[in-house]
Structures are given as structure tokens and as C-alpha cells.
Write a protein that holds these residues in place. Structure first.
Motif: not given
Length: 223
Positions: A16-23, A29-32, A116-119
Motif C-alpha cells: 500500500r505504501q508503494w501504491a500511494l507513493l507511486s501515485r 512529476l506531471l505538475h512540476s 521511484k522505479l515505478t514512476t
């Protein structure tokens, strides 16, 4: 008290941490604007360098140019490395204050790095694919089958992934983005010098050959 914070945070599972952090990472990333500029600017710069540096048709069997073909292969490998390194360098050092607070609340390092890798890996794969497609479109690469370009793509993605890991390591080792920026040339130059593209590995000193073994760009270039 301070002892009760980690148990509360640890109830959130690693998945769940991975999913939340990936989102969250994808949204940031998209808003920066800076991130988008880096993501789009690096491939554009590499492609522009190819267009200016090399003439079209370097792989033409009628007029072979081994020097140019070797350099094109090297710069593809280095381009993939550069993408991964630049994308990774600012990933952790810019988040250190938030990361420290979330660590006290039970954040696990494994899910954080996995996010980070997922993103970043899909973005790097797209950048590598676009690099190869554009170079083929402008005749800096020869016509070839899916097996050839598939192996080029896989090699490029692996080179980018290794460089991303190096960038994340360097980003975690510094305390502010300015220091991470200073790391860029220090990490790039050895990858160029010890790749075997300019000085063949057998002609290096023993120490140079040992250093070349640790250079991921060497293996990407040889592949």
C-alpha cells in the motif's frame, strides 16, 4: 510520544505504501514544470546532438564509416545513461525534509525506492524508444528488423535503469539539489573515459581496466 509514531505508521503495508507513493510521485512529476522540462529537454538535446554531429547514412554498406558507426553506438549508450542519471539525481535530495518526517511515521525505504522505479522507468523507456525512432527517421541508424531494434531498446532501458539507480544513490548521498547538480559531471566523465569507445579496454592500464568493469556504460556500449 515519539515511540508511538512508528507502530502507527507501520500498520500501512509495504504494498500500500508503494501504491500511494507511486501515485503521489506521478502526480508531482506531471505538475512540476522543472521535471517536465528535464524529462523532455534531455532527449531533445541528445537527438539534436546526433543530427549536428553525424551525417545521414553512416551505416550504408556502399560507403562504410566504421568510426561514425562506433561513435553513434556509443552515444546511444551514453544517451540512455544520461537520461537515467539526470532523472534520478534530483529525486531524493529534493524530498529529504518530507522523507524524514514520513520515516518517523513509519515509511519503509523499500516501497519508497520501488515507487521511484515505478514512476521513472516507464518514462525512461519512452525516452529511449523515442531516441531510437527519431534516429532511424533521420537516417542516423540503418534499416533493420524488430530483433535488432528490440535488442537496442532493451540494452538502452537496462542502461537507463542502471544510471537511474546511480542517480538515486547520489541523490541520497547529498543534502540539497545544488550538490546533486555538481555530481553530474563527476559521474558522467568516468562513464565516457572508461567505456572503451575512445581507449580500447585492452589498451588501458590494469587500474583502468578495473575501473571499466564498474562502468555500466562500457557494458551498454559493448552490447
Amino acid at each position: 510520544g515519539t515511540n508511538s509514531a512508528p507502530p502507527r505508521g507501520s500498520r500501512v503495508g509495504a504494498l500500500r505504501q508503494w501504491a500511494l507513493l507511486s501515485r503521489r510521485g506521478t502526480a508531482l512529476l506531471l505538475h512540476s514544470r522543472l521535471s517536465v522540462a528535464v524529462l523532455t529537454g534531455s532527449p531533445v538535446m541528445i537527438v539534436a546532438m546526433f543530427a549536428v554531429l553525424f551525417r545521414a547514412g553512416a551505416f550504408d554498406p556502399a560507403s562504410p564509416d566504421p568510426g561514425s558507426t562506433a561513435m553513434i553506438m556509443f552515444w546511444i549508450a551514453f544517451g540512455a545513461f544520461f537520461f537515467g542519471l539526470t532523472y534520478g539525481l534530483l529525486q531524493i535530495c529534493t524530498e529529504l525534509p518530507v522523507l524524514r518526517r514520513e520515516w518517523l511515521a513509519g515509511l519503509r525505504i523499500g516501497p519508497y525506492l520501488a515507487s521511484k522505479l515505478t514512476t521513472m522507468l516507464p518514462v525512461l523507456a519512452v525516452a529511449d524508444a523515442l531516441l531510437l525512432l527519431v534516429l532511424r527517421a533521420v537516417d542516423r541508424l540503418p534499416p533493420a528488423g524488430w530483433d535488432t531494434y528490440g535488442s537496442l531498446f532493451v540494452t538502452s532501458v537496462l542502461a537507463s535503469a542502471a544510471a537511474l539507480a546511480l542517480g538515486l544513490l547520489a541523490s541520497a548521498a547529498v543534502s540539497e539539489p545544488g550538490q546533486a547538480t555538481l555530481m553530474l559531471p563527476l559521474l558522467c566523465f568516468p562513464q565516457v573515459l572508461f567505456s572503451g569507445a575512445f581507449v580500447p579496454v585492452p589498451r588501458m592500464t590494469g587500474a583502468g581496466q578495473a575501473v571499466s568493469w564498474a562502468m555500466t556504460n562500457r557494458w551498454a556500449f559493448e552490447a
